[in-house]
Write an enzyme that holds these catalytic residues in place. Structure first.
Site: not given
Length: 92
Positions: A8-10, A12
């Site tokens: 998960i990142c800010g 995607g």
């Protein structure tokens, strides 16, 4: 059976791609069968199921019941090996 990891990142996209590749390469070198999927925080807010581990470069809501490992070290390079070892332990 393969373990399922959600990165998960800010947004995607870019950051999660870098982290996902590093996790895939590491797991392959350790013969850990893994399926890595990328996503964004909003995916978690909507609800997710079936993952064994989340590796996140951004804060994750405390309501998430899946184990979470912070993956910021993949971007900074500081503590990268320790994070990979945590991932290996979580998937074993």
């Amino acid at each position: 059976m393969s373990k399922k990891v959600l990165v998960i990142c800010g947004t995607g996209v870019a950051t999660s791609t870098v982290v996902a590749i590093k996790i895939k390469d590491f797991c392959a070198s350790r013969n850990i069968p893994v399926v890595v999927t990328q996503g964004k925080v909003m995916d978690i807010v909507r609800g997710i199921e079936g993952y064994d581990l989340i590796v996140a470069t951004t804060p994750i809501p405390s309501t998430v019941k899946i184990p979470v490992i912070q993956g910021l070290s993949f971007l900074t390079g500081i503590g990268n090996e320790a994070t990979l070892e945590k991932i290996a332990q979580a998937l074993s």
